[in-house]
Design a protein around this motif. Structure first.
Motif, PDB file in Angstrom:
ATOM      1  N   GLN A 146       0.843  -1.195   0.000  1.00  0.00           N
ATOM      2  CA  GLN A 146       0.000   0.000   0.000  1.00  0.00           C
ATOM      3  C   GLN A 146       0.878   1.246   0.000  1.00  0.00           C
ATOM      4  OE1 GLN A 146      -2.769   1.405   3.413  1.00  0.00           O
ATOM      5  NE2 GLN A 146      -4.105   0.224   2.042  1.00  0.00           N
ATOM      6  N   GLY A 147       0.410   2.252  -0.723  1.00  0.00           N
ATOM      7  CA  GLY A 147       1.114   3.523  -0.769  1.00  0.00           C
ATOM      8  C   GLY A 147       0.149   4.654  -1.052  1.00  0.00           C
ATOM      9  N   THR A 148       0.556   5.869  -0.727  1.00  0.00           N
ATOM     10  CA  THR A 148      -0.272   7.061  -0.942  1.00  0.00           C
ATOM     11  C   THR A 148       0.578   8.120  -1.636  1.00  0.00           C
ATOM     12  OG1 THR A 148      -1.608   6.611   1.031  1.00  0.00           O
ATOM     13  CG2 THR A 148      -1.639   8.858   0.165  1.00  0.00           C
ATOM     14  N   TRP A 149      -0.015   8.737  -2.667  1.00  0.00           N
ATOM     15  CA  TRP A 149       0.681   9.856  -3.285  1.00  0.00           C
ATOM     16  C   TRP A 149      -0.263  11.035  -3.407  1.00  0.00           C
ATOM     17  CZ3 TRP A 149      -2.066   7.434  -7.236  1.00  0.00           C
ATOM     18  CH2 TRP A 149      -2.373   8.173  -8.366  1.00  0.00           C
ATOM     19  N   THR A 150       0.325  12.219  -3.437  1.00  0.00           N
ATOM     20  CA  THR A 150      -0.444  13.459  -3.498  1.00  0.00           C
ATOM     21  C   THR A 150      -0.444  13.990  -4.923  1.00  0.00           C
ATOM     22  OG1 THR A 150       0.170  13.991  -1.216  1.00  0.00           O
ATOM     23  CG2 THR A 150      -0.694  15.797  -2.564  1.00  0.00           C
ATOM     24  N   ILE A 151      -1.626  14.282  -5.431  1.00  0.00           N
ATOM     25  CA  ILE A 151      -1.761  14.779  -6.800  1.00  0.00           C
ATOM     26  C   ILE A 151      -1.090  16.148  -6.919  1.00  0.00           C
ATOM     27  CG2 ILE A 151      -3.373  15.444  -8.607  1.00  0.00           C
ATOM     28  CD1 ILE A 151      -3.324  12.455  -8.027  1.00  0.00           C
ATOM     29  N   GLY A 152      -0.284  16.308  -7.950  1.00  0.00           N
ATOM     30  CA  GLY A 152       0.449  17.551  -8.151  1.00  0.00           C
ATOM     31  C   GLY A 152      -0.408  18.670  -8.711  1.00  0.00           C
ATOM     32  N   PRO A 153       0.186  19.845  -8.896  1.00  0.00           N
ATOM     33  CA  PRO A 153      -0.587  21.025  -9.308  1.00  0.00           C
ATOM     34  C   PRO A 153      -0.788  21.170 -10.811  1.00  0.00           C
ATOM     35  CG  PRO A 153       1.674  21.652  -8.844  1.00  0.00           C
ATOM     36  CD  PRO A 153       1.576  20.189  -8.534  1.00  0.00           C
ATOM     37  N   ARG A 154      -0.068  20.398 -11.622  1.00  0.00           N
ATOM     38  CA  ARG A 154      -0.150  20.598 -13.066  1.00  0.00           C
ATOM     39  C   ARG A 154      -1.426  19.971 -13.626  1.00  0.00           C
ATOM     40  NH1 ARG A 154       3.280  22.089 -17.116  1.00  0.00           N
ATOM     41  NH2 ARG A 154       4.955  22.341 -15.610  1.00  0.00           N
TER      42      ARG A 154
END
Length: 333
Positions: A284-292
């Motif tokens: 399991q992992g979590t990533w944060t959506i970037g601004p582009r």
């Protein structure tokens, strides 16, 4: 099972193709439609904002290799101490097969091969100087597949002849067998993926049967946290367990914000969290959506531990399986 389903789809569509090509005056018309679909695919792939068909995992150079840190040698089960690794490869074969189901509908099957080396920068701990770094090169072959559907929804007034993209599958990628570059490995499989974001859970068990449209493609706002859970079945003959104290036999990570033109992509590591009822490893992992804003691509990348942690290319060749999908980062308008 999914390979059999995919093969059955190919065979059935070829039967339809064969029946249609016997009709009078159809070949010329088909040729024009093939050209129109070819042009449409090229236009989609050339679009910076709507390229739904991108599928590449080339790390381009050693400067962009994934850094896994420098673990203590005493904690390793194998003599190799990997510092960084990555794929140095390029696509050498691109095959797009167009199959007309009817006069106004078509299935397009994409297949791409990536060839090169899987390179590991490893620390040599056999001597007195543990700072000595050497390169481990393993032959790399990786195949990507995707399916897309198109339909005629307009007049034949331009080069596209009214063809529109209806939907598209995810991308399934698999490494080739080290002794036979015409077949893919089957020792490692992604069994299931669960995507969680904004209190919505999406479960995927077959990337080539999971279709999205332009309107239904995974869509996130900048700053959204997305959690991905991956279930992996590893049937390699000599699995390498790492980290110590787990049952993890592979490394799982997520490539995100990948784009054909822009180079702002990142990599997030997943953690082993246990096993499911079928003894599959769960990560399991979590990533944060970037601004582009716009369309980007995310790829779940599963690599056998032996590929990374042993320099014996015969016993531990390059083994990997990948699932990829486009996703849209929307503006807050």
């Amino acid at each position: 099972m999914k390979k059999l389903i995919f093969l059955s789809l190919i065979i059935s569509l070829f039967i339809v193709w064969g029946c249609n090509t016997n009709q009078d005056a159809v070949p010329d018309e088909r040729s024009l439609d093939e050209r129109a679909l070819d042009k449409l695919v090229v236009d989609i792939e050339a679009s910076e904002s709507e390229d739904y068909f991108y599928s590449n995992l080339n790390d381009e150079s050693e400067t962009t290799f994934f850094d896994i840190g420098t673990p203590e040698p005493s904690s390793l089960l194998k003599p190799i101490v990997p510092l960084r690794f990555g794929r140095l490869a390029r696509p050498i074969i691109k095959d797009i097969r167009i199959i007309f189901n009817t006069d106004t509908t078509a299935t397009v099957m994409f297949r791409k091969e990536m060839r090169g080396v899987f390179r590991i920068l490893a620390a040599d701990t056999s001597g007195q100087d543990p700072a000595l770094v050497y390169r481990v090169n393993k032959r790399l072959g990786h195949e990507f597949q995707r399916i897309a559907h198109f339909a005629k929804r307009g007049a034949n007034t331009d080069v596209r002849r009214g063809w529109k993209l209806v939907d598209f599958s995810m991308v399934e990628g698999e490494s080739y067998a080290p002794l036979d570059s015409t077949i893919v490995n089957s020792e490692i499989n992604i069994v299931k993926v669960v995507v969680q974001a904004d209190s919505v859970d999406t479960t995927i068990t077959d990337p080539l049967s999971f279709f999205q449209t332009k309107k239904s493609v995974f869509t996130f706002s900048p700053g959204t946290e997305v959690t991905v859970t991956v279930h992996v079945d590893n049937n390699t003959s000599n699995p390498v367990v790492f980290p110590v104290g787990t049952q993890s036999t592979e490394l799982v990570r997520l490539h995100h914000a990948r784009h054909r033109k822009y180079r702002f992509h990142g990599i997030s590591s997943f953690q082993w969290i246990g096993q499911d009822a079928n003894n599959n490893n769960v990560y399991q992992g979590t990533w944060t959506i970037g601004p582009r804003f716009g369309i980007h691509h995310a790829v779940i990348d599963v690599i056998d531990n032996g590929t990374i942690r042993d320099d014996d290319a015969s016993a531990y060749p390059y083994r990997s399986v990948t699932w990829g999908t486009p996703y849209l980062v929307k503006g807050n308008f």
